[in-house]
Write a protein that holds these residues in place. Structure first.
Motif, PDB file in Angstrom:
ATOM      1  N   CYS A   1       0.806  -1.229   0.000  1.00 57.48           N
ATOM      2  CA  CYS A   1       0.000   0.000   0.000  1.00 57.48           C
ATOM      3  C   CYS A   1       0.837   1.276   0.000  1.00 57.48           C
ATOM      4  CB  CYS A   1      -0.941   0.015   1.205  1.00 57.48           C
ATOM      5  SG  CYS A   1      -2.059  -1.395   1.278  1.00 57.48           S
TER       6      CYS A   1
ATOM      7  N   GLN B   1      -6.708  -3.090   3.968  1.00 54.17           N
ATOM      8  CA  GLN B   1      -6.068  -2.110   3.090  1.00 54.17           C
ATOM      9  C   GLN B   1      -5.350  -2.787   1.928  1.00 54.17           C
ATOM     10  OE1 GLN B   1      -6.418   1.299   3.526  1.00 54.17           O
ATOM     11  NE2 GLN B   1      -7.870   0.617   5.087  1.00 54.17           N
TER      12      GLN B   1
ATOM     13  N   THR C   1      -6.183  -2.311  -2.074  1.00 57.58           N
ATOM     14  CA  THR C   1      -5.137  -1.875  -3.000  1.00 57.58           C
ATOM     15  C   THR C   1      -4.976  -2.858  -4.143  1.00 57.58           C
ATOM     16  OG1 THR C   1      -3.947  -0.764  -1.200  1.00 57.58           O
ATOM     17  CG2 THR C   1      -2.696  -1.248  -3.203  1.00 57.58           C
TER      18      THR C   1
END
Length: 315
Positions: free
Chosen positions: A128, A221, A225
């Motif tokens: 990320c 996350q 992504t």
């Protein structure tokens, strides 16, 4: 104040899985095989990373080397004593030995917990925040995260060990376990254990949930992504870097949540014995295989390691 009953306790009987003699040899061979696989597998991963400069200076493999070291010690705190008791008639452990075993068992089990969170954070930054990866996951940061995992776990276990050591215990001094853990010792005590049980259900749960929440956040996350990547090849490559770690996370937290994230009133000795064996003995054995079977870097390091051995033997 320490009870007189506690001062007289000298040893605890570990009843184990089966009291039938005909199963003792079979269980001994089973646990010995698992122990050898766990120790040899984790030591091999540790050596491959330690003597491969590329891997050792990569944050992901630095944490993996710590995890392998922890798993080697973790499984060694319980299985050797299990093997001795399986082949003996007494099946006992000294009171001090029991507390010592419990301390190291809790310490290294908890260190696994924190290291898995560190590895999830490393994957989060790598996928990320790739442009900031080298700056965020510096060698100093990795050392702080790893040493923090060890120190916090040691202090956490020391707290529980000191509290349990002040309890008095009722006869018979027997627990239906293969090794010493906090829950069976609390069940054996005739002191007021409300304080410790409350601590287990608050601080103990937070100690497990804290790293687990960090892992959930990191992978949320990561998945967000990855889904935004334009190519399928890029998505597969990103998923492959997380697959092994995610498999270990599911195994580890899936087992400990069944034992420690439950009310003390729901505790079952038979269930506790089975689950504790899974995460204390079986999972440390599986981790090296999970991380090596589909990991190209580990396979390449293995090939280089074998080439070094071959060149050394030819000299």
């Amino acid at each position: 104040m320490v009870s007189q009953n506690q001062t007289r306790i000298s040893e605890i009987v570990l009843l184990g899985i089966s009291a039938q003699p005909e199963y003792q040899v079979l269980l001994f061979l089973l646990f010995l095989s698992i122990y050898l696989l766990a120790v040899l597998g984790n030591l091999l991963i540790l050596l491959l990373i330690r003597f491969d400069d590329h891997l050792f200076h990569t944050p992901m493999y630095f944490f993996l080397s710590n995890l392998s070291l922890v798993d080697t010690i973790f499984v060694s705190t319980t299985v050797p004593k299990i093997l001795v008791n399986l082949m003996s008639q007494t099946k006992t452990i000294s009171y001090r030995g029991c507390l010592t075993q419990m301390y190291f068992f809790l310490t290294f089990g908890n260190t696994d917990n924190f290291l898995l969170a560190c590895m999830a954070y490393d994957r989060y930054v790598a996928i990320c925040r790739p442009l900031h990866y080298s700056m965020v996951m510096s060698h100093k940061c990795c050392l702080l995260l790893a040493s923090g995992s060890w120190i916090i776990s040691a202090l956490h276990s020391l707290l529980y060990t000191l509290l349990i050591s002040r309890l008095s215990f009722c006869t018979p001094w027997e627990i239906p376990y293969l090794f010493c853990d906090a829950y069976p010792l609390l069940e054996l005590s005739c002191s007021d254990t409300k304080l410790i049980k409350t601590l287990v259900q608050t601080e103990g749960v937070l100690d497990i949930l804290g790293p687990f929440i960090l892992i959930i956040f990191s992978y949320t996350q990561i998945f967000c992504t990855i889904t935004k990547l334009p190519t399928t090849a890029g998505k597969c490559k990103a998923f492959s870097t997380c697959g092994s770690h995610l498999a270990v996370v599911v195994l580890f937290y899936g087992t400990i949540s069944c034992l420690y994230l439950q009310p003390a009133s729901a505790y079952s000795a038979q269930k506790g014995t089975f689950i504790s064996l899974l995460y204390a003995v079986v999972i440390p054995m599986l981790n090296p295989f999970i991380y090596s079977l589909r990991n190209r870097d580990i396979k390449a390091a293995m090939a280089r390691f074998l080439c070094r051995i071959r060149d050394f033997l030819r000299k």
